[in-house]
Design an enzyme around this catalytic site. Structure first.
Site, mmCIF file in Angstrom:
data_model
loop_
_atom_site.group_PDB
_atom_site.id
_atom_site.type_symbol
_atom_site.label_atom_id
_atom_site.label_comp_id
_atom_site.label_asym_id
_atom_site.label_seq_id
_atom_site.Cartn_x
_atom_site.Cartn_y
_atom_site.Cartn_z
ATOM 1 N N ARG A 75 0.876 -1.073 -0.102
ATOM 2 C CA ARG A 75 -0.105 0.096 0.093
ATOM 3 C C ARG A 75 0.641 1.343 0.069
ATOM 4 O O ARG A 75 0.513 2.255 -0.553
ATOM 5 C CB ARG A 75 -0.883 0.026 1.299
ATOM 6 C CG ARG A 75 -1.857 1.020 1.373
ATOM 7 C CD ARG A 75 -2.042 1.273 2.897
ATOM 8 N NE ARG A 75 -2.527 0.113 3.509
ATOM 9 C CZ ARG A 75 -3.608 -0.370 3.669
ATOM 10 N NH1 ARG A 75 -4.688 0.242 3.194
ATOM 11 N NH2 ARG A 75 -3.684 -1.515 4.430
ATOM 12 N N ARG A 79 -13.576 -1.468 -0.329
ATOM 13 C CA ARG A 79 -12.788 -1.117 0.870
ATOM 14 C C ARG A 79 -13.843 -0.181 1.905
ATOM 15 O O ARG A 79 -14.008 -0.676 3.224
ATOM 16 C CB ARG A 79 -11.635 -0.418 0.743
ATOM 17 C CG ARG A 79 -10.542 -1.207 0.036
ATOM 18 C CD ARG A 79 -9.126 -0.393 0.085
ATOM 19 N NE ARG A 79 -8.441 -0.479 1.507
ATOM 20 C CZ ARG A 79 -8.455 0.382 2.215
ATOM 21 N NH1 ARG A 79 -8.994 1.714 1.735
ATOM 22 N NH2 ARG A 79 -7.920 0.371 3.553
ATOM 23 N N CYS A 109 -26.968 -1.840 -6.644
ATOM 24 C CA CYS A 109 -28.367 -2.037 -5.990
ATOM 25 C C CYS A 109 -27.991 -2.333 -4.475
ATOM 26 O O CYS A 109 -28.203 -3.490 -3.963
ATOM 27 C CB CYS A 109 -29.048 -3.128 -6.769
ATOM 28 S SG CYS A 109 -30.753 -3.240 -5.848
#
Length: 461
Positions: free
Chosen positions: A321, A358, A389
């Site tokens: 990351r 996330r 949805c």
């Protein structure tokens, strides 16, 4: 009431508004350099990354679109290689792995960590030398292990007693002796700004130090004739902003190394402290720079080894990351702007949880900006949502956008280089977005956009 949870009962589908939303930023057009890619700036009111206007990118490649600042990615990789000179830096491929990304990593002097047969296939297809690959995974199949050993993967991190037997069997069949590390669970879990040093052995990864499982794993690997035990691995969490948790974990692992040396007469030469190093998703986040992290971890391990009378092992870390996250942004087109009077405005874009799960999965926080133009309008408390949805299809919970935002505008969300493309799905049968790399005023596709034909090709019913 938490904005990330809802009570059971008749209102179960609602995400309730927060009582005290954050204050608006002073400048709705500003791009915090801690959050946005290194080359990000505004020209003619629009966001430019890597010298390319996002309006051009949207016109050419459509939205939603993952945009990766290649030079920023490479620079962050170089920073880690420099900071940890004399150690091994494995880029954690699970954060973002494409053939182009794998080549960037190797070209900048790093090694590559994979955790599945699929990730290994990408790495090998990209031409990554197998001896510069480390392979993780809590449930590696025999097929995956066979491919790893046959290819000559540099390090295999063992995660279970079953895997010891499985890997020994595979290695014997190929007449190879792969170098392995044992993943140990230190009882330390670190996330964001705090760490807790107890009660975290209840997880699927690794061998617990506290129960004796780690010691048993060491004995079994040493008894396996086709496995070469070279070190230990420890991973304590994610989005970590200080080295406090690492200090506790390093102390416990070093004591374990000393015990192995005393009891078994074996000195292990490598110690991998894992990854989990944090980035700035918002202006409130304060990550450490690589040199500070490297100096802190190196001094911690050196001090603990000196006290234990052990030679200092070769260190390894696994940033993912921290390298891939900040250089990436996701560009969306606004479709619907719906005001909920007295609460906030819902801004719906053409992506959502299929390209960024996330936020829905564990309440991750992001920031975003109107990027197709500048605006002098006042701040509008917004919730940036997707087109799926699901009421939980939220990208940014609380985001101030200009009050004159309208359909057709482009909004970009920052720091999406890590775990967004990697975790993308086809929920509601949305094709996954493309990713383009931008550098020196040019853009190139490194992952093409999926099409409806791609989706139907797999449906053979």
């Amino acid at each position: 009431m938490s904005r990330y949870a809802h009570p059971a009962g008749s209102r179960h589908a609602e995400i309730l508004p927060e009582d005290n939303p954050p204050l608006p930023p002073e400048d709705l057009n500003a791009l915090d350099p801690r959050v946005w890619p290194a080359t990000a700036r505004r020209e003619d009111g629009a966001l430019v990354v890597g010298g390319v206007d996002v309006r051009e990118l949207a016109d050419t490649y459509q939205t939603p679109l993952f945009v990766m600042d290649e030079e920023d990615f490479r620079a962050r990789a170089r920073d880690y290689a420099t900071a940890f000179a004399g150690s091994d830096v494995y880029y954690a491929g699970k954060a973002l792995l494409t053939k182009a990304v794998a080549r960037w990593v190797i070209e900048e002097g790093l090694k590559l960590d994979v955790c599945s047969g699929g990730e290994l296939a990408v790495a090998l297809a990209a031409g990554v030398p197998a001896d510069r690959i480390g392979m993780h995974g809590n449930n590696k199949s025999e097929r995956e292990l066979h491919r790893a050993v046959e290819a000559g993967v540099g390090r295999i991190i063992i995660d279970s007693l079953d895997e010891i037997e499985r890997l020994e069997r595979v290695a014997a069949g190929l007449d190879r002796t792969p170098k392995v590390l044992i993943r140990v669970t230190t009882g330390v879990e670190a996330h964001t700004h705090e760490f807790v040093a107890t009660a975290h052995d209840d997880q699927k990864f690794g061998f617990a130090l506290s129960t004796g499982a780690a010691a048993e794993a060491v004995r079994r690997v040493l008894d396996a004739p086709h496995l070469d035990l070279v070190g230990l691995h420890s991973h304590i969490g994610s989005q970590i902003f200080d080295t406090s948790g690492f200090e506790v974990a390093a102390r416990r692992v070093t004591r374990f190394l000393a015990g192995i040396h005393t009891d078994l007469g074996v000195t292990l030469a490598e110690l991998d402290l894992g990854g989990g190093l944090g980035i700035a998703y918002t202006s409130d986040d304060t990550p450490l720079d690589p040199k500070t992290i490297a100096d802190g971890l190196t001094s911690i391990v050196r001090r603990e080894c000196e006290e234990a009378g052990l030679p200092v092992p070769r260190l390894a870390v696994e940033p993912g990351r921290a390298i891939a996250g900040p250089p990436g942004v996701t560009v969306y087109e606004v479709g619907t702007v719906k005001d909920v009077e007295g609460i906030r405005t819902y801004v719906s874009v053409d992506g959502g949880m299929s390209d960024n799960i996330r936020t829905a999965l564990y309440g991750a926080e992001y920031t975003g900006r109107l990027v197709s133009r500048e605006s002098a309008a006042g701040p509008m408390l917004s919730r940036l949502v997707g087109k799926h949805c699901e009421s939980g299809d939220i990208i940014v919970h609380d985001l101030y956008l200009p009050a004159d935002l309208r359909p057709g505008d482009l909004v970009a969300v920052a720091a999406t280089g890590a775990y967004c493309l990697s975790m993308a799905s086809n929920y509601n049968h949305l094709p996954r977005p493309a990713m383009v790399a931008v550098r020196d005023g040019a853009a190139r596709v490194i992952v093409r956009r999926e099409t409806e034909e791609d989706l139907l090709r797999l449906d053979v019913g």
